[in-house]
Scaffold this active site. Sequence first.
Site, PDB file in Angstrom:
ATOM      1  N   CYS A   2      -4.342  13.551 -14.920  1.00  0.00           N
ATOM      2  CA  CYS A   2      -4.764  13.783 -16.286  1.00  0.00           C
ATOM      3  C   CYS A   2      -3.888  12.930 -17.196  1.00  0.00           C
ATOM      4  O   CYS A   2      -2.686  12.816 -16.997  1.00  0.00           O
ATOM      5  CB  CYS A   2      -4.657  15.235 -16.745  1.00  0.00           C
ATOM      6  SG  CYS A   2      -5.730  16.342 -15.856  1.00  0.00           S
ATOM      7  N   ARG A  27      -5.170   7.850 -14.335  1.00  0.00           N
ATOM      8  CA  ARG A  27      -4.594   9.162 -14.003  1.00  0.00           C
ATOM      9  C   ARG A  27      -5.662  10.186 -13.643  1.00  0.00           C
ATOM     10  O   ARG A  27      -5.344  11.292 -13.201  1.00  0.00           O
ATOM     11  CB  ARG A  27      -3.771   9.691 -15.178  1.00  0.00           C
ATOM     12  CG  ARG A  27      -2.609   8.778 -15.536  1.00  0.00           C
ATOM     13  CD  ARG A  27      -1.905   9.303 -16.752  1.00  0.00           C
ATOM     14  NE  ARG A  27      -1.109  10.463 -16.440  1.00  0.00           N
ATOM     15  CZ  ARG A  27       0.167  10.449 -16.099  1.00  0.00           C
ATOM     16  NH1 ARG A  27       0.801   9.315 -16.038  1.00  0.00           N
ATOM     17  NH2 ARG A  27       0.814  11.562 -15.837  1.00  0.00           N
ATOM     18  N   TRP A  74      -8.261  14.842 -14.327  1.00  0.00           N
ATOM     19  CA  TRP A  74      -8.359  14.942 -12.875  1.00  0.00           C
ATOM     20  C   TRP A  74      -8.378  16.446 -12.610  1.00  0.00           C
ATOM     21  O   TRP A  74      -7.388  17.143 -12.839  1.00  0.00           O
ATOM     22  CB  TRP A  74      -7.160  14.279 -12.195  1.00  0.00           C
ATOM     23  CG  TRP A  74      -7.304  14.200 -10.704  1.00  0.00           C
ATOM     24  CD1 TRP A  74      -8.011  13.276  -9.985  1.00  0.00           C
ATOM     25  CD2 TRP A  74      -6.723  15.085  -9.738  1.00  0.00           C
ATOM     26  NE1 TRP A  74      -7.909  13.535  -8.642  1.00  0.00           N
ATOM     27  CE2 TRP A  74      -7.136  14.635  -8.465  1.00  0.00           C
ATOM     28  CE3 TRP A  74      -5.917  16.222  -9.814  1.00  0.00           C
ATOM     29  CZ2 TRP A  74      -6.744  15.272  -7.279  1.00  0.00           C
ATOM     30  CZ3 TRP A  74      -5.533  16.854  -8.635  1.00  0.00           C
ATOM     31  CH2 TRP A  74      -5.941  16.381  -7.391  1.00  0.00           C
ATOM     32  N   ASN A  98      -1.801  18.103 -19.378  1.00  0.00           N
ATOM     33  CA  ASN A  98      -1.655  17.533 -18.041  1.00  0.00           C
ATOM     34  C   ASN A  98      -0.728  18.460 -17.273  1.00  0.00           C
ATOM     35  O   ASN A  98       0.386  18.714 -17.729  1.00  0.00           O
ATOM     36  CB  ASN A  98      -1.053  16.122 -18.149  1.00  0.00           C
ATOM     37  CG  ASN A  98      -0.558  15.598 -16.815  1.00  0.00           C
ATOM     38  OD1 ASN A  98      -1.113  15.942 -15.779  1.00  0.00           O
ATOM     39  ND2 ASN A  98       0.464  14.768 -16.840  1.00  0.00           N
ATOM     40  N   GLY A  99      -1.187  18.983 -16.123  1.00  0.00           N
ATOM     41  CA  GLY A  99      -0.337  19.869 -15.331  1.00  0.00           C
ATOM     42  C   GLY A  99      -1.115  21.119 -14.938  1.00  0.00           C
ATOM     43  O   GLY A  99      -2.347  21.133 -14.993  1.00  0.00           O
ATOM     44  N   GLU A 479      -0.883   2.011   6.626  1.00  0.00           N
ATOM     45  CA  GLU A 479      -1.170   1.669   5.228  1.00  0.00           C
ATOM     46  C   GLU A 479      -2.527   0.955   5.116  1.00  0.00           C
ATOM     47  O   GLU A 479      -3.307   1.218   4.195  1.00  0.00           O
ATOM     48  CB  GLU A 479      -0.026   0.796   4.676  1.00  0.00           C
ATOM     49  CG  GLU A 479      -0.279   0.136   3.335  1.00  0.00           C
ATOM     50  CD  GLU A 479      -0.553   1.089   2.171  1.00  0.00           C
ATOM     51  OE1 GLU A 479      -0.495   2.308   2.352  1.00  0.00           O
ATOM     52  OE2 GLU A 479      -0.872   0.586   1.081  1.00  0.00           O
ATOM     53  N   LYS A 483      -5.606   2.281   2.881  1.00  0.00           N
ATOM     54  CA  LYS A 483      -6.263   1.459   1.847  1.00  0.00           C
ATOM     55  C   LYS A 483      -7.771   1.469   2.070  1.00  0.00           C
ATOM     56  O   LYS A 483      -8.534   1.623   1.134  1.00  0.00           O
ATOM     57  CB  LYS A 483      -5.778   0.007   1.894  1.00  0.00           C
ATOM     58  CG  LYS A 483      -4.432  -0.338   1.320  1.00  0.00           C
ATOM     59  CD  LYS A 483      -4.272  -0.253  -0.165  1.00  0.00           C
ATOM     60  CE  LYS A 483      -3.924   1.126  -0.612  1.00  0.00           C
ATOM     61  NZ  LYS A 483      -2.559   1.497  -0.703  1.00  0.00           N
ATOM     62  N   GLU A 486      -9.396   4.949   1.263  1.00  0.00           N
ATOM     63  CA  GLU A 486      -9.423   5.431  -0.123  1.00  0.00           C
ATOM     64  C   GLU A 486     -10.349   4.634  -1.022  1.00  0.00           C
ATOM     65  O   GLU A 486     -10.886   5.188  -1.973  1.00  0.00           O
ATOM     66  CB  GLU A 486      -8.023   5.547  -0.721  1.00  0.00           C
ATOM     67  CG  GLU A 486      -7.309   4.256  -0.958  1.00  0.00           C
ATOM     68  CD  GLU A 486      -5.906   4.458  -1.537  1.00  0.00           C
ATOM     69  OE1 GLU A 486      -5.691   5.399  -2.292  1.00  0.00           O
ATOM     70  OE2 GLU A 486      -5.031   3.642  -1.204  1.00  0.00           O
ATOM     71  N   HIS A 502      -3.130   6.915  24.833  1.00  0.00           N
ATOM     72  CA  HIS A 502      -2.961   8.365  24.990  1.00  0.00           C
ATOM     73  C   HIS A 502      -4.057   9.150  24.278  1.00  0.00           C
ATOM     74  O   HIS A 502      -3.891  10.329  24.007  1.00  0.00           O
ATOM     75  CB  HIS A 502      -1.573   8.790  24.496  1.00  0.00           C
ATOM     76  CG  HIS A 502      -0.473   8.147  25.267  1.00  0.00           C
ATOM     77  ND1 HIS A 502      -0.185   8.490  26.568  1.00  0.00           N
ATOM     78  CD2 HIS A 502       0.368   7.134  24.952  1.00  0.00           C
ATOM     79  CE1 HIS A 502       0.800   7.724  27.011  1.00  0.00           C
ATOM     80  NE2 HIS A 502       1.156   6.890  26.051  1.00  0.00           N
ATOM     81  N   LYS A 602      -3.986   8.316  -9.922  1.00  0.00           N
ATOM     82  CA  LYS A 602      -2.816   7.527  -9.544  1.00  0.00           C
ATOM     83  C   LYS A 602      -1.518   8.330  -9.530  1.00  0.00           C
ATOM     84  O   LYS A 602      -0.758   8.281  -8.585  1.00  0.00           O
ATOM     85  CB  LYS A 602      -2.673   6.346 -10.491  1.00  0.00           C
ATOM     86  CG  LYS A 602      -1.623   5.394 -10.008  1.00  0.00           C
ATOM     87  CD  LYS A 602      -1.973   3.980 -10.271  1.00  0.00           C
ATOM     88  CE  LYS A 602      -1.021   3.056  -9.576  1.00  0.00           C
ATOM     89  NZ  LYS A 602      -1.334   2.907  -8.159  1.00  0.00           N
TER      90      LYS A 602
HETATM   91  C1  F6R Z   1      -2.434   5.084  -2.178  1.00  0.00           C
HETATM   92  C2  F6R Z   1      -1.546   5.562  -3.228  1.00  0.00           C
HETATM   93  C3  F6R Z   1      -0.932   6.901  -3.065  1.00  0.00           C
HETATM   94  C4  F6R Z   1       0.483   6.913  -3.658  1.00  0.00           C
HETATM   95  C5  F6R Z   1       1.045   8.343  -3.624  1.00  0.00           C
HETATM   96  C6  F6R Z   1       2.478   8.397  -4.102  1.00  0.00           C
HETATM   97  O1  F6R Z   1      -2.897   3.804  -2.437  1.00  0.00           O
HETATM   98  O2  F6R Z   1      -1.346   4.916  -4.218  1.00  0.00           O
HETATM   99  O3  F6R Z   1      -0.922   7.304  -1.732  1.00  0.00           O
HETATM  100  O4  F6R Z   1       1.285   6.042  -2.933  1.00  0.00           O
HETATM  101  O5  F6R Z   1       0.250   9.174  -4.426  1.00  0.00           O
HETATM  102  O6  F6R Z   1       2.595   7.952  -5.418  1.00  0.00           O
HETATM  103  P1  F6R Z   1       3.997   7.518  -6.017  1.00  0.00           P
HETATM  104  O7  F6R Z   1       4.456   6.323  -5.279  1.00  0.00           O
HETATM  105  O8  F6R Z   1       3.723   7.237  -7.458  1.00  0.00           O
HETATM  106  O9  F6R Z   1       4.918   8.672  -5.818  1.00  0.00           O
END
Ligand code: F6R
Length: 607
Positions: A2, A27, A74, A98-99, A479, A483, A486, A502, A602
């Site tokens: 948010c 956000r 969000w 936000n929260g 990773e 990517k 998501e 395994h 994010k």
């Molecule tokens: C994936 C991604 C998330 C963040 C995670 C942690 O592409 O961006 O998995 O890495 O939410 O966020 P931070 O690094 O801001 O604590």
Amino acid sequence: MCGIIGIIGKNTSTPKIVEGLRRLEYRGYDSAGIATLVNGAIERRRAEGKLKNLEAVLQANPLEGDVGIGHTRWATHGIPNEANAHPHMTAKVAMVHNGIIENFQELKEELTAKGHVFASDTDTEAVVHLITAYLDEGLSPKDATAQALNRLDGAFALAIIFAGEHDLMIGARRGSPLAIGFGDGEMYLGSDAIALSHLTNRVMYIEDGDWAVLSRSGAEVFDADGNTVERPVRVSDLSNASVGKGGYRHFMLKEIYEQPQVIGDTLSGFINPQDRTITMPDLPFDLGSVTRLTIVACGTSYYACQTARYWIEKLARIPVEVDVASEFRYREAPLVDGGAALFVSQSGETADTLAALRYAKSKGQHILSIVNVPESTISRESDGTLLTYAGPEVGVASTKAFTTQLVVLACLAIAMGRAKGTIEHDCEARLMEALIEVPARAAEVLNHDERLKELAAEIAEARDVLYLGRGTCYPIAMEGALKLKEISYIHAEGYAAGEMKHGPIALIDENVPVIVIAPTDELFEKTASNMQEVIARGGRVIFLSDEPGAKKLGKLAAATIALPQVDPFVAPILYAIPVQLLAYHTACIKGTDVDQPRNLAKSVTVE
Ligand code: F6R
């Protein structure tokens, strides 16, 4: 999660609020809304879905008013529909939040019994009615808010406006971040400096528990006990350009392409090119005295930490434990008093990582963090902070933050090795040499973009994709899979190449692309055998290696990308880039919303 913004302005605030919400959309984008004061009365426009829906509503039904608040959501409590969209309001109060308010149910029952009628399923609305109830008792807006804040459990950043009060806005923070912006006869509130960068570069980050009363002429800040406090005003170096797409189709692509530059910027904070050594900022504890390191993070940042474990254990010869924050914080990990714990976070606001940090602090650990936002809560609560200089990362899928985190972690591993006396100067100089080369080699990796785009066409057809790697590239496999999941919504798994036999090998057939990440390092032959096992079972391998690797095994794979040959120490930093590009192009082919993938946001400031 948010984003909130508030403006007490000199003229109609709605366009500026919309622009701020555009910067905050990373956000969350389940709904958006704005409330302003028009002739003393609160007016509101809201829309489900992305900001463009709200813009359409505003076009059809414009909103005047020089005092206003805005929100991009969000969803946590209540489905993402218009009724649950912020701002929430009564005739007297409008608020964005936000929260999460943990005791909202209890407050709602109490207020409903008093005759308050709720219009949404959100936790936020309980706060709006609580403040209204105190106003009904005759309290001033400031006192009513202070009383209400005392009754809230949970995490919040709030921006509140009051009917009839054209020179007043109240902001409060506990847990979630909140910045105050200082304009020329205007004042602002925002979730971060990015939200305000089109309005001002003079920003004050208020502290946890603080709340602030804003008028056009300034802000009075109070701590949780109601004492007036001074907080520093900083000049933010965010420019409009640094938060724009700069001609790229998506933020994610722009951020992938920025990597050579930001890796270089980050490195320059840690290297001493004259004598080829690492320089660490002053830390409140001696790295040489660390006998065990706990590293905690979430998501992509967690994978950076997984790679760091290989580096630190090898160079500094100390045991390293790496955990995801949402597990670490609840498992009551026994931590030796005086130990060290490292927290890695792009945003510096991730709720689980912050809670894990506080747990480690309560157990007497020295707290070190790596963040991309210097004013963030995680940075402020750490004993020492190492910065990534990635610049604002707007695409929800993390790219440049990840590779710059790897750079800082690599420097930390070398510094720890030196401090522990487990590496010689020659070794440090060789590793430094390798790191200094990374920006140039990263630029070369980007030259493979077109070929990766072609390969993405095949991945876009798949239902499942496997990524395999060993050693420092095993986390890169995970990773890569994250990517792809998501942003393209294709199921993907990252596996340690040697673990495949395994279980996951049962998945292999001609329909499952297998991306093998194998620089020519000491584990190359082992990974090569695992690749043969895949090929023997009809699997189609996309082979990411370097020239010598490609020469040796390229013929066997369905497709090969030969990346520049580098010291294996820095290979994971470079190999992160092709997996980002593969995911990006796959998502573009599938037509998904690359920068704002579904269900995600994010900055994850909820638990
Ligand atoms: C994936 C991604 C998330 C963040 C995670 C942690 O592409 O961006 O998995 O890495 O939410 O966020 P931070 O690094 O801001 O604590």
